[in-house]
Design a protein around this motif. Structure first.
Motif, mmCIF file in Angstrom:
data_model
loop_
_atom_site.group_PDB
_atom_site.id
_atom_site.type_symbol
_atom_site.label_atom_id
_atom_site.label_comp_id
_atom_site.label_asym_id
_atom_site.label_seq_id
_atom_site.Cartn_x
_atom_site.Cartn_y
_atom_site.Cartn_z
ATOM 1 N N SER A 103 16.036 -25.851 -70.534
ATOM 2 C CA SER A 103 16.726 -27.105 -70.242
ATOM 3 C C SER A 103 17.701 -26.969 -69.083
ATOM 4 O O SER A 103 17.846 -27.877 -68.264
ATOM 5 N N LEU A 104 18.372 -25.823 -68.995
ATOM 6 C CA LEU A 104 19.398 -25.634 -67.968
ATOM 7 C C LEU A 104 18.884 -24.928 -66.722
ATOM 8 O O LEU A 104 19.375 -25.182 -65.618
ATOM 9 N N LEU A 105 17.916 -24.037 -66.903
ATOM 10 C CA LEU A 105 17.496 -23.190 -65.792
ATOM 11 C C LEU A 105 16.147 -23.584 -65.198
ATOM 12 O O LEU A 105 15.780 -23.095 -64.137
ATOM 13 N N GLY A 106 15.426 -24.457 -65.883
ATOM 14 C CA GLY A 106 14.102 -24.836 -65.409
ATOM 15 C C GLY A 106 13.000 -24.001 -66.004
ATOM 16 O O GLY A 106 11.876 -24.471 -66.176
ATOM 17 N N THR A 107 13.303 -22.762 -66.328
ATOM 18 C CA THR A 107 12.348 -21.873 -66.975
ATOM 19 C C THR A 107 13.129 -20.855 -67.792
ATOM 20 O O THR A 107 14.226 -20.430 -67.384
ATOM 21 N N PRO A 108 12.629 -20.445 -68.941
ATOM 22 C CA PRO A 108 13.357 -19.458 -69.742
ATOM 23 C C PRO A 108 13.293 -18.070 -69.113
ATOM 24 O O PRO A 108 12.434 -17.799 -68.271
ATOM 25 N N TYR A 109 14.213 -17.210 -69.526
ATOM 26 C CA TYR A 109 14.175 -15.829 -69.052
ATOM 27 C C TYR A 109 12.870 -15.176 -69.506
ATOM 28 O O TYR A 109 12.564 -15.155 -70.706
#
Length: 320
Positions: A103-109
């Motif tokens: 939601s915040l980064l565009g893609t998860p780590y």
């Protein structure tokens, strides 16, 4: 000797709502006041406001979520809190769930362990007064902080499963867990932490455990308190996986049945004061350095007076 601390049992909407709990820490044997990530009053600001009102107590962040801030900003906030309160801070960090990351980064780590390693390495270097020069896969920093004298800051890492526990053993000062039964800590988390610290050639970090707890009192339904404090965790894949590893399989269960299973498995401590003291002793025997009493379920179902009553009763009992 195991310390006992207190978790804020709700998300404050005004900073003054922290004051009864800062006062409780100041006037009892409680070690520090903890708060998890809040999307209302940010814990850094809430704790600093309480200090400005005259209640300066040691604080713990268990945990603040990495996607919300760059590690330089995190180091700045942590040191600012220590300077504002004049007391020690345990600054716990965690990557958050995959959906939150996306939601915040565009893609998860792709590798949460790598992201956490980079993040804590940068924060530690900045707090140590070093010139940090790191270009990482997820986080980069080429800077230093303005020198300042501040109270002690320990870096914590949110831990649920063995991989993060091993990483905590390598790089953290404190491993912080949530909903983890004593037997799981003894058999899984502590050995992983020890393996990580041995690999890194350093001492094993302290272990701080947030324990959901409620006294058995007339008219209370224990399952309601479990659900009121942990319903989101009970449906999150990483918590379901951890609980299964701990021998508490709630996968596919309806919440009331899952809540009863969590009480039976020791993930939620409920009973009379003698039983609660016995269960807390199991955490001490599992190698826990700090037990953080979490009465969120009591607060959410029965209100602040009931929650404060449970905290005072348990703190008095463990002090005797």
């Amino acid at each position: 000797m195991t310390a006992y601390s207190v978790l804020m049992p709700f998300l404050p909407r005004r900073p003054e709502q922290l004051l009864p709990y800062t006062a409780l820490v100041e006037w009892t044997n409680a070690e520090r006041l903890w708060q998890g990530q809040a999307m209302l009053v940010e814990p850094f600001q809430g704790f600093a406001s309480a200090a400005g009102a005259g209640f300066r107590v040691p604080t713990g962040l268990g945990v603040t979520l990495m996607p919300l801030r760059h590690p330089y900003e995190a180091a700045h906030q942590v040191r600012s809190l220590a300077m504002a309160t004049g007391e020690s801070v345990i600054a716990g960090f965690g990557p958050g769930g995959r959906s939150f990351q996306q939601s915040l980064l565009g893609t998860p780590y792709a590798s949460p362990l790598t992201a956490v390693r980079e993040y804590l390495t940068i924060v530690r270097g900045l707090l140590a007064g070093e010139t940090v020069d790191i270009h990482g896969e997820y986080f980069s920093c080429h800077a230093e902080m303005t020198p300042a004298i501040a109270p002690r800051v320990d870096l914590g890492l949110g831990v649920l499963r063995p991989g993060m526990a091993r990483l905590a053993g390598e790089i953290a000062d404190v491993a912080i867990t949530w909903l983890t039964p004593a037997s799981y800590l003894r058999d899984t988390v502590r050995p992983a932490m020890e393996a990580g610290s041995q690999k890194a050639g350093r001492n094993v970090p302290r272990l701080a455990v947030i324990v959901p707890v409620a006294l058995d009192r007339p008219g209370r339904e224990p399952s309601d308190m479990v659900i009121a404090s942990n319903s989101q965790h009970m449906q999150a894949p990483h918590y379901i996986d951890m609980l299964e590893k701990a021998g508490i399989d709630i996968s596919g269960m309806e919440l009331p049945a899952a809540a009863k299973r969590m009480i039976e498995g020791g993930a939620f401590v409920h009973g009379d004061i003698d039983w609660i003291i016995e269960q807390l002793a199991a955490y001490r025997e599992a190698g826990v350095d700090e037990i953080i009493l979490n009465v969120t379920g009591v607060f959410n179902v029965y209100g602040q007076k009931a929650a404060m009553g449970d905290l005072k009763t348990i703190l008095a009992a463990v002090a005797s």
